[in-house]
Scaffold this motif. Sequence first.
Motif, PDB file in Angstrom:
ATOM      1  N   VAL A  27      -3.766  -0.827   6.670  1.00 49.90           N
ATOM      2  CA  VAL A  27      -3.203  -1.416   7.888  1.00 49.90           C
ATOM      3  C   VAL A  27      -4.222  -2.357   8.505  1.00 49.90           C
ATOM      4  O   VAL A  27      -5.340  -1.966   8.812  1.00 49.90           O
ATOM      5  CB  VAL A  27      -2.846  -0.314   8.908  1.00 49.90           C
ATOM      6  N   GLY A  28      -3.827  -3.597   8.670  1.00 51.73           N
ATOM      7  CA  GLY A  28      -4.757  -4.557   9.249  1.00 51.73           C
ATOM      8  C   GLY A  28      -4.034  -5.826   9.619  1.00 51.73           C
ATOM      9  O   GLY A  28      -2.838  -5.806   9.930  1.00 51.73           O
ATOM     10  N   LEU A  29      -4.759  -6.927   9.533  1.00 49.56           N
ATOM     11  CA  LEU A  29      -4.147  -8.214   9.861  1.00 49.56           C
ATOM     12  C   LEU A  29      -2.957  -8.501   8.958  1.00 49.56           C
ATOM     13  O   LEU A  29      -2.015  -9.183   9.348  1.00 49.56           O
ATOM     14  CB  LEU A  29      -5.183  -9.324   9.688  1.00 49.56           C
ATOM     15  N   TYR A 111     -12.047 -15.407   5.022  1.00 49.99           N
ATOM     16  CA  TYR A 111     -11.047 -15.926   5.966  1.00 49.99           C
ATOM     17  C   TYR A 111     -10.494 -14.843   6.890  1.00 49.99           C
ATOM     18  O   TYR A 111     -10.110 -15.099   8.018  1.00 49.99           O
ATOM     19  CB  TYR A 111      -9.928 -16.706   5.262  1.00 49.99           C
ATOM     20  N   TYR A 112     -10.502 -13.617   6.378  1.00 52.00           N
ATOM     21  CA  TYR A 112     -10.025 -12.490   7.190  1.00 52.00           C
ATOM     22  C   TYR A 112     -10.835 -12.409   8.487  1.00 52.00           C
ATOM     23  O   TYR A 112     -10.307 -12.172   9.570  1.00 52.00           O
ATOM     24  CB  TYR A 112     -10.247 -11.220   6.375  1.00 52.00           C
ATOM     25  N   SER A 113     -12.138 -12.645   8.321  1.00 52.75           N
ATOM     26  CA  SER A 113     -13.036 -12.548   9.457  1.00 52.75           C
ATOM     27  C   SER A 113     -12.778 -13.656  10.478  1.00 52.75           C
ATOM     28  O   SER A 113     -12.931 -13.452  11.692  1.00 52.75           O
ATOM     29  CB  SER A 113     -14.466 -12.610   8.930  1.00 52.75           C
ATOM     30  N   THR A 234      -1.341  -6.123   1.475  1.00 51.98           N
ATOM     31  CA  THR A 234      -1.160  -5.202   2.590  1.00 51.98           C
ATOM     32  C   THR A 234      -1.570  -3.782   2.229  1.00 51.98           C
ATOM     33  O   THR A 234      -2.066  -3.030   3.068  1.00 51.98           O
ATOM     34  CB  THR A 234       0.290  -5.278   3.130  1.00 51.98           C
ATOM     35  N   LEU A 235      -1.392  -3.399   0.958  1.00 53.46           N
ATOM     36  CA  LEU A 235      -1.833  -2.057   0.575  1.00 53.46           C
ATOM     37  C   LEU A 235      -3.317  -2.051   0.191  1.00 53.46           C
ATOM     38  O   LEU A 235      -3.899  -0.998  -0.060  1.00 53.46           O
ATOM     39  CB  LEU A 235      -0.988  -1.524  -0.583  1.00 53.46           C
ATOM     40  N   GLY A 236      -3.907  -3.229   0.151  1.00 53.33           N
ATOM     41  CA  GLY A 236      -5.332  -3.315  -0.208  1.00 53.33           C
ATOM     42  C   GLY A 236      -5.571  -3.016  -1.677  1.00 53.33           C
ATOM     43  O   GLY A 236      -6.524  -2.335  -2.043  1.00 53.33           O
ATOM     44  N   ILE A 329     -14.181  -3.583   6.242  1.00 54.17           N
ATOM     45  CA  ILE A 329     -15.246  -2.798   5.605  1.00 54.17           C
ATOM     46  C   ILE A 329     -14.859  -2.388   4.188  1.00 54.17           C
ATOM     47  O   ILE A 329     -15.703  -2.303   3.313  1.00 54.17           O
ATOM     48  CB  ILE A 329     -15.637  -1.560   6.437  1.00 54.17           C
ATOM     49  N   SER A 330     -13.559  -2.198   3.961  1.00 51.78           N
ATOM     50  CA  SER A 330     -13.169  -1.816   2.599  1.00 51.78           C
ATOM     51  C   SER A 330     -13.197  -3.015   1.660  1.00 51.78           C
ATOM     52  O   SER A 330     -13.296  -2.860   0.453  1.00 51.78           O
ATOM     53  CB  SER A 330     -11.788  -1.160   2.598  1.00 51.78           C
ATOM     54  N   LEU A 331     -13.089  -4.219   2.228  1.00 56.01           N
ATOM     55  CA  LEU A 331     -13.136  -5.410   1.385  1.00 56.01           C
ATOM     56  C   LEU A 331     -14.534  -5.636   0.808  1.00 56.01           C
ATOM     57  O   LEU A 331     -14.695  -6.177  -0.274  1.00 56.01           O
ATOM     58  CB  LEU A 331     -12.733  -6.644   2.208  1.00 56.01           C
TER      59      LEU A 331
HETATM   60  N1  PHE Z   1      -4.761  -4.378   3.584  1.00 50.74           N
HETATM   61  C1  PHE Z   1      -5.474  -5.204   4.492  1.00 50.74           C
HETATM   62  C2  PHE Z   1      -4.502  -5.785   5.517  1.00 50.74           C
HETATM   63  O1  PHE Z   1      -3.320  -5.684   5.365  1.00 50.74           O
HETATM   64  C3  PHE Z   1      -6.277  -6.284   3.817  1.00 50.74           C
HETATM   65  C4  PHE Z   1      -6.971  -5.874   2.580  1.00 50.74           C
HETATM   66  C5  PHE Z   1      -6.757  -6.559   1.403  1.00 50.74           C
HETATM   67  C6  PHE Z   1      -7.828  -4.765   2.568  1.00 50.74           C
HETATM   68  C7  PHE Z   1      -7.367  -6.182   0.219  1.00 50.74           C
HETATM   69  C8  PHE Z   1      -8.447  -4.374   1.393  1.00 50.74           C
HETATM   70  C9  PHE Z   1      -8.215  -5.081   0.221  1.00 50.74           C
HETATM   71  O2  PHE Z   1      -4.907  -6.367   6.469  1.00 50.74           O
END
Ligand code: PHE
Length: 452
Positions: A27-29, A111-113, A234-236, A329-331
């Motif tokens: 769960v994130g951006l 880019y997430y940052s 989204t599931l990482g 942090i998981s990235l």
């Molecule tokens: N799952 C995260 C999100 O939805 C992003 C993410 C991608 C995290 C890949 C880990 C690995 O925001």
Amino acid sequence: MANNNKSIHGEWSSRFAYILAATGSAVGLGNIWKFPYITGENGGGAFVLVYLACVVAIGIPILIAETMMGRRGRQSPINTLTTLSTEAGANKNWHFLGWMGVIAGILILSYYSVIAGWAIAYVIKAVFGGFSSDAAIVKTSFDDLIASPWQLVFWHSIFMIATMSVVMRGVRGGLEKAVQYLMPALFTLLIILVAYAMTTGEAYFQGLSFLFKPDFSEIDSDAVLIAMGHAFFTLGLGMGAIMVYGSYLPSGISIFKTSLYIAGADTIVALLAGIAIFPLVFANGLEPGSGPGLIFQTLPIAFGNMTGGWLFGVLFFVLLVFAALTSSISLIEPFVAWLVENKGFTRIKASVICGVTTWALGVSVALSFNIWSEFTIFDKTIFNFLDDLTAKWMLPLGGFCIAIYSGWIMQRKHVQSELDMPEQQFVIWKFLISYIAPAAVFLVFLKVLGAF
Ligand code: PHE
């Protein structure tokens, strides 16, 4: 066939701690920022349906597979792949998959940052009462933010520092505890926003029908690729994040069940975000396809209008930043873990190296929204290029390889002992991972590349 490997980085303290951390990664951006805007850009219902189908048929099986590989290897993804390949008598070059994940993680985080930086800027805006109920003012305020290179670089830097300071402290230091409160709080805020969306009358139903009424003429093969890629994002999945979290998972905890919880929570959060946002889009005459700024141009209007909006606005953006942090942090963890294992670096040194590299790349992303917006790679700005490269191609490709690896390369008895699930469920999973998931990814790739 017991698995005697242990992680040198420590383990989650409990099953619940693992579920929280893994849900934090998922769960994130991606759920709150990306899902609504790509749904808006791709016409709504049909896109959502394809995305949901991908989560079920491809995402969940790969989530189980990737976690399983991590727990069996108990190291950073790169070394896990080497260990597992030795165990399976397979070619050691499979560790390239770990490397591809490390690279994808750095590219995504860069880019997430920057986007998480926007969210921090919005916390500050919210605190100083900067939200208006007028859609035009809200839009100008967003446009002003992204037009400013200094502001974007500044907030991006703050977010990178925050990410690295958590990563430095290791998996159990702080992270577990923080997520325990943040996740439920974020969930509550989303429910409040959904309740507010219901007050928009007609627009509420317009929003719901946009999200849930499929019109397949709205999507083409590229939209299918975006939906599939988003299921991974989204599931990482597909880059080692959940593999490295799996490597800290104590034995005896069911990977199957925990994966279902994680995927369920992730999907619910995305749908709630959509239900909260689209009514606002329609109520204010905005464009569903207005791109990455969508939530920043809609939610402030709701906060500007509602009683107690100041408080909820501040809380919402704070929680969004934390949701981003538990993903970021998981990235980067796969790379940090590898540096610690193979180079003998302390976690602090490894985190600084990863952080500085990613930060530097992120600066170019921040500038791609303003002074470098004319600079393109394959006709795309740096932001769009990196997003496409990772979410549409690298993650599905990584997921494809994970499916092939766990379905065809690993020995069935090893997989089965690690998953330890009822025979019937195992057979279904095995079928999905060996045939359906890889075939689906392969066909979508071929279609988009114009092979048929
Ligand atoms: N799952 C995260 C999100 O939805 C992003 C993410 C991608 C995290 C890949 C880990 C690995 O925001």
